[in-house]
Design a protein around this motif. Structure first.
Motif, PDB file in Angstrom:
ATOM      1  N   LYS A   1       0.860  -1.235  -0.062  1.00  0.00           N
ATOM      2  CA  LYS A   1      -0.008   0.108  -0.113  1.00  0.00           C
ATOM      3  C   LYS A   1       0.792   1.371  -0.007  1.00  0.00           C
ATOM      4  CE  LYS A   1      -0.690   0.123   4.915  1.00  0.00           C
ATOM      5  NZ  LYS A   1      -1.429   0.240   6.303  1.00  0.00           N
ATOM      6  N   GLU A   2       2.015   1.258   0.595  1.00  0.00           N
ATOM      7  CA  GLU A   2       3.009   2.339   0.549  1.00  0.00           C
ATOM      8  C   GLU A   2       3.465   2.764  -0.741  1.00  0.00           C
ATOM      9  OE1 GLU A   2       2.965   0.413   4.896  1.00  0.00           O
ATOM     10  OE2 GLU A   2       2.988  -0.214   2.788  1.00  0.00           O
ATOM     11  N   PHE A   3       3.773   1.701  -1.415  1.00  0.00           N
ATOM     12  CA  PHE A   3       4.350   1.905  -2.826  1.00  0.00           C
ATOM     13  C   PHE A   3       3.183   2.467  -3.576  1.00  0.00           C
ATOM     14  CE2 PHE A   3       5.001   0.694  -7.299  1.00  0.00           C
ATOM     15  CZ  PHE A   3       6.418   0.341  -7.453  1.00  0.00           C
ATOM     16  N   ALA A   4       1.950   1.936  -3.569  1.00  0.00           N
ATOM     17  CA  ALA A   4       1.033   2.583  -4.563  1.00  0.00           C
ATOM     18  C   ALA A   4       0.759   3.948  -3.858  1.00  0.00           C
ATOM     19  CB  ALA A   4      -0.370   1.817  -4.413  1.00  0.00           C
ATOM     20  N   HIS A   5       0.731   4.339  -2.630  1.00  0.00           N
ATOM     21  CA  HIS A   5       0.535   5.667  -2.263  1.00  0.00           C
ATOM     22  C   HIS A   5       1.586   6.451  -2.513  1.00  0.00           C
ATOM     23  CE1 HIS A   5      -0.309   8.750   0.840  1.00  0.00           C
ATOM     24  NE2 HIS A   5       1.018   8.900   0.996  1.00  0.00           N
ATOM     25  N   HIS A   6       2.921   6.101  -2.562  1.00  0.00           N
ATOM     26  CA  HIS A   6       3.931   6.783  -2.836  1.00  0.00           C
ATOM     27  C   HIS A   6       3.848   7.444  -4.533  1.00  0.00           C
ATOM     28  CE1 HIS A   6       7.897   8.652  -2.273  1.00  0.00           C
ATOM     29  NE2 HIS A   6       8.059   8.185  -3.695  1.00  0.00           N
ATOM     30  N   VAL A   7       3.602   6.287  -5.276  1.00  0.00           N
ATOM     31  CA  VAL A   7       3.621   6.526  -6.481  1.00  0.00           C
ATOM     32  C   VAL A   7       2.358   7.940  -6.938  1.00  0.00           C
ATOM     33  CG1 VAL A   7       3.270   5.778  -8.937  1.00  0.00           C
ATOM     34  CG2 VAL A   7       4.675   4.682  -7.660  1.00  0.00           C
ATOM     35  N   ALA A   8       1.156   7.405  -6.320  1.00  0.00           N
ATOM     36  CA  ALA A   8       0.103   8.293  -6.569  1.00  0.00           C
ATOM     37  C   ALA A   8       0.237   9.637  -6.098  1.00  0.00           C
ATOM     38  CB  ALA A   8      -1.180   7.928  -5.755  1.00  0.00           C
ATOM     39  N   THR A   9       1.125   9.935  -4.782  1.00  0.00           N
ATOM     40  CA  THR A   9       0.981  11.334  -4.198  1.00  0.00           C
ATOM     41  C   THR A   9       2.463  11.994  -4.682  1.00  0.00           C
ATOM     42  OG1 THR A   9       0.121  10.232  -2.237  1.00  0.00           O
ATOM     43  CG2 THR A   9       1.260  12.146  -1.808  1.00  0.00           C
ATOM     44  N   TYR A  10       3.338  11.147  -4.831  1.00  0.00           N
ATOM     45  CA  TYR A  10       4.753  11.961  -4.921  1.00  0.00           C
ATOM     46  C   TYR A  10       5.394  11.610  -6.269  1.00  0.00           C
ATOM     47  CZ  TYR A  10       4.439  12.350   0.058  1.00  0.00           C
ATOM     48  OH  TYR A  10       4.013  12.465   1.192  1.00  0.00           O
ATOM     49  N   GLY A  11       4.777  10.525  -7.187  1.00  0.00           N
ATOM     50  CA  GLY A  11       5.307  10.176  -8.133  1.00  0.00           C
ATOM     51  C   GLY A  11       6.343   8.936  -8.189  1.00  0.00           C
ATOM     52  N   PRO A  12       6.885   8.454  -9.325  1.00  0.00           N
ATOM     53  CA  PRO A  12       7.839   7.232  -9.297  1.00  0.00           C
ATOM     54  C   PRO A  12       9.059   7.298  -8.402  1.00  0.00           C
ATOM     55  CG  PRO A  12       7.805   8.418 -11.481  1.00  0.00           C
ATOM     56  CD  PRO A  12       6.699   8.845 -10.837  1.00  0.00           C
ATOM     57  N   GLN A  13       9.367   6.136  -7.857  1.00  0.00           N
ATOM     58  CA  GLN A  13      10.609   6.207  -6.956  1.00  0.00           C
ATOM     59  C   GLN A  13      12.002   6.716  -7.594  1.00  0.00           C
ATOM     60  OE1 GLN A  13       8.163   4.071  -7.044  1.00  0.00           O
ATOM     61  NE2 GLN A  13       7.710   3.523  -4.998  1.00  0.00           N
ATOM     62  N   ALA A  14      11.941   6.520  -8.988  1.00  0.00           N
ATOM     63  CA  ALA A  14      12.920   6.845  -9.912  1.00  0.00           C
ATOM     64  C   ALA A  14      13.335   8.468  -9.867  1.00  0.00           C
ATOM     65  CB  ALA A  14      13.066   6.455 -11.149  1.00  0.00           C
ATOM     66  N   LYS A  15      12.072   9.046  -9.636  1.00  0.00           N
ATOM     67  CA  LYS A  15      11.991  10.705  -9.630  1.00  0.00           C
ATOM     68  C   LYS A  15      12.041  11.395  -8.322  1.00  0.00           C
ATOM     69  CE  LYS A  15      11.872  10.875 -14.237  1.00  0.00           C
ATOM     70  NZ  LYS A  15      13.276  11.273 -15.044  1.00  0.00           N
ATOM     71  N   PHE A  16      11.134  10.663  -7.406  1.00  0.00           N
ATOM     72  CA  PHE A  16      11.086  11.159  -5.982  1.00  0.00           C
ATOM     73  C   PHE A  16      11.490   9.784  -5.063  1.00  0.00           C
ATOM     74  CE2 PHE A  16       9.333  14.484  -3.237  1.00  0.00           C
ATOM     75  CZ  PHE A  16       9.284  13.814  -2.266  1.00  0.00           C
ATOM     76  N   GLY A  17      12.527   9.662  -4.556  1.00  0.00           N
ATOM     77  CA  GLY A  17      12.847   8.543  -3.525  1.00  0.00           C
ATOM     78  C   GLY A  17      12.738   9.234  -2.108  1.00  0.00           C
ATOM     79  N   TYR A  18      13.019   8.240  -0.987  1.00  0.00           N
ATOM     80  CA  TYR A  18      13.114   8.521   0.204  1.00  0.00           C
ATOM     81  C   TYR A  18      13.922   9.778   0.484  1.00  0.00           C
ATOM     82  CZ  TYR A  18      12.868   8.060   5.264  1.00  0.00           C
ATOM     83  OH  TYR A  18      12.667   7.995   6.607  1.00  0.00           O
ATOM     84  N   LYS A  19      15.081   9.795  -0.228  1.00  0.00           N
ATOM     85  CA  LYS A  19      15.749  11.039   0.257  1.00  0.00           C
ATOM     86  C   LYS A  19      15.247  12.298  -0.111  1.00  0.00           C
ATOM     87  CE  LYS A  19      17.542  11.396  -4.357  1.00  0.00           C
ATOM     88  NZ  LYS A  19      16.183  10.725  -5.005  1.00  0.00           N
ATOM     89  N   ASP A  20      14.227  12.467  -0.848  1.00  0.00           N
ATOM     90  CA  ASP A  20      13.600  13.628  -1.137  1.00  0.00           C
ATOM     91  C   ASP A  20      12.480  14.202  -0.312  1.00  0.00           C
ATOM     92  OD1 ASP A  20      14.817  14.042  -3.931  1.00  0.00           O
ATOM     93  OD2 ASP A  20      13.705  12.224  -4.390  1.00  0.00           O
ATOM     94  N   PHE A  21      12.387  13.405   1.035  1.00  0.00           N
ATOM     95  CA  PHE A  21      11.336  13.649   2.060  1.00  0.00           C
ATOM     96  C   PHE A  21      12.598  14.603   3.001  1.00  0.00           C
ATOM     97  CE2 PHE A  21       8.962   9.954   0.969  1.00  0.00           C
ATOM     98  CZ  PHE A  21       7.757  10.641   0.725  1.00  0.00           C
ATOM     99  N   ILE A  22      13.736  14.288   2.854  1.00  0.00           N
ATOM    100  CA  ILE A  22      14.685  15.106   3.957  1.00  0.00           C
ATOM    101  C   ILE A  22      14.499  16.610   4.128  1.00  0.00           C
ATOM    102  CG2 ILE A  22      17.035  15.463   4.500  1.00  0.00           C
ATOM    103  CD1 ILE A  22      17.633  12.601   3.485  1.00  0.00           C
ATOM    104  N   PRO A  23      14.428  17.398   2.817  1.00  0.00           N
ATOM    105  CA  PRO A  23      14.356  18.715   2.841  1.00  0.00           C
ATOM    106  C   PRO A  23      12.772  19.131   3.548  1.00  0.00           C
ATOM    107  CG  PRO A  23      15.025  18.229   0.918  1.00  0.00           C
ATOM    108  CD  PRO A  23      14.656  16.708   1.457  1.00  0.00           C
TER     109      PRO A  23
END
Length: 546
Positions: A129-151
């Motif tokens: 469910k986290e994978f689906a939520h992430h893609v729907a909310t932030y975009g694919p993990q190749a473009k927006f990864g976990y590191k991008d939450f840090i800022p």
């Protein structure tokens, strides 16, 4: 790529084949150069570790210096770096008497606030469910990864003094924030990483500031390290196009090994995940850094330090820490399952409890919220009664309760959690003498409601009755804690016999004496028909000499 001149196909067909082959090769080259392309099948575990080692190579001098300190600390006190010596460990009296502590899960994972504190892993697990939520909310993990939450992790409402004051009001005697969770982001000022809360995100030494505020409130300061699990925590990101595959972020995402566990992921004897010696050395150095820089009174480790590859590193760390702690009244290390030789630390039962009195001190840890250890939206919270009754059950069996809270990403603590903590504190202000500094009695309690023992059994607990008591003692005072109020005001404590020589009974909630009569079947009590106090009802029973 040229086509052989003696081909028999017509010239136009040969040209089309050549063009197609050239396009295929070009596509392959472009795919190979894509830093986010999956590496699970093209890169060995050893190579994964090598890339992380290369990315963190600039910290090698500091790492080696810390390892040198550990080596000098072996035997520089009562403990050696072997399990036989470490079994002489005993938990210090401050910890045995404290009974109640606060755990804090707060980090980058508090920003997405979805699923659980394992968002950093599960957002890379295809089908979750986290994978689906992430893609729907932030975009694919190749473009927006976990590191991008840090800022986004600015912690603008984080006030360590306000937190510490709340914890003291809750009646806690020690506080244990997570210094580094499985996600690999250090919440402290590490000399071994660029991915820290001092250099990014909040740009504050969260652990250092909390340590100062907690100690200023007269509480003991501990910390938690989950660094060991980071060896594999992001590994699922290697199975598809994601930023985990990009060597540019190897220092942060770590080796990101694909985990090789058996059917029971908690049984580490069947876990064959690759762990390099470099990773073990880094884990030891980072733990030493936390010990040296923050002088914690307690360190909590999650379960993966029980992986067989840690067997030689753990004794070095424990001897170093215990020898330091021996100079200041003793320190605590919590461990789970079978990670340590028996007696070499303080056993912790996650989200569970024991069924009887343990001969050595132990701890249970659980979360004030029901879904996650870290903050997630729409979570629900345990009522004060559930937590207080858990606390008295654990204390009656020679244990401590470490209760977790999960602040929001901005550093504010949810009101529901604050309300529960303050309710616990009010109860302890009235009834704390039955908790702090007490010891188990000859039996932990009595009554018909049975407790399910073991880890992760907390959801199986049943409602207690007025026949359920828990016992603690201090000197000649026995505390009988009744877990529900008797409807008719009549109660019987069957464990008390005439030979116990009861002199007086007092209800702590109002300080008034309780009429009693000793009968063959136990001590009969006459209480008011209406409940006095709330959650759990403490009777102080003064005993004479047998």
């Amino acid at each position: 790529m040229p086509i052989a001149s003696n081909c028999t196909e017509p010239r136009p067909l040969r040209r089309r084949l050549a063009a197609a082959l050239l396009c295929a090769c070009a596509g392959f080259a472009a795919h190979a150069q894509d830093a986010t392309a999956p590496t699970a099948k093209t890169q060995s575990p050893q190579r994964n570790s090598e890339l992380w080692e290369q990315a963190s190579a600039k910290f090698e001098p500091q790492r080696q210096a810390l390892l040198g300190e550990v080596a000098k600390g072996d035997g520089a006190g009562p403990f050696r770096a072997d399990w036989a010596s470490l079994q002489a460990y005993r938990s210090p009296s401050w910890y045995d008497d404290a009974k109640f502590g606060i755990f804090i899960h707060w980090g980058v994972y508090s920003v997405p606030a979805f699923g659980s504190e394992w968002y950093s892993r599960n957002m890379y697990v295809q089908g979750s469910k986290e994978f689906a939520h992430h893609v729907a909310t932030y975009g694919p993990q190749a473009k927006f990864g976990y590191k991008d939450f840090i800022p986004m992790f600015t912690a603008k409402k984080f006030d360590p003094a306000v937190w510490a004051k709340l914890f003291r009001e809750a009646g806690a005697r020690y506080v244990v924030p997570v210094a580094e969770h499985h996600d690999g982001f250090a919440m402290y000022d590490s000399r071994l990483s660029d991915w820290t809360a001092v250099k990014m995100g909040p740009k504050r030494d969260v652990i250092g500031q909390l340590a100062k505020a907690i100690r200023a409130e007269g509480l003991h300061f501990g910390l938690s390290s989950h660094r060991a699990e980071h060896n594999w925590f992001m590994g699922n990101g290697r199975e598809f196009a994601s930023d985990v595959n990009d060597p540019k972020y190897a220092e942060f995402y770590g080796p990101a090994q694909l985990r090789m566990s058996g059917p029971d992921s908690d049984n580490l004897s069947g876990d064959f995940t690759y762990v390099s010696q470099a990773w073990l050395d880094d884990w030891l150095a980072r733990t030493t850094e936390l010990i040296d820089d923050y002088h914690p009174d307690l360190i909590y480790f999650d379960w993966w330090i029980g992986h067989p590859t840690f067997r030689n590193s753990l004794p070095k760390m424990l001897a170093y820490y215990y020898n330091q702690g021996a100079q200041r009244g003793g320190v605590v290390v919590n461990y789970k399952f079978g990670e340590f030789a028996d007696g070499a630390g303080t056993y912790d039962v996650e989200r569970g409890r024991l069924t009887g009195i343990n001969p050595t001190h132990w701890q249970t840890d659980t979360s004030i919220s029901n879904e996650s250890w870290g903050f997630v939206e729409h979570d629900t919270y345990k009522p004060p009664q559930e937590i207080i009754q858990l606390l008295v059950d654990v204390v009656s069996k020679n244990g401590n309760l470490l209760l977790n809270i999960g602040p929001r990403g901005d550093g504010s603590i949810p009101k529901a959690a604050q309300d529960t903590l303050r309710s616990i504190g009010r109860w302890l202000k009235t009834n704390g003498e039955a908790v702090y500094g007490t010891s188990p009695w000859r039996q932990f309690g009595e009554g018909p409601t049975e407790v399910v023992g073991g880890s992760f059994q907390d959801t199986k607990s049943k409602a207690n009755t007025a026949q359920d008591f828990r016992f603690t003692r201090h000197g000649n005072k026995l505390y009988a804690i009744e877990l529900a109020w008797p409807a008719d005001g009549k109660a019987v404590i069957h464990a008390l016999k005439a030979t116990d020589n009861v002199k007086a009974v007092t209800l702590l909630a109002n300080g008034k004496p309780v009429p009693f009569k000793q009968e063959d079947d136990g001590l009969h009590l006459s209480l008011p028909t209406k409940a006095v106090g709330e959650y759990a009802y403490v009777l102080r029973i003064e005993l004479g000499a047998p």
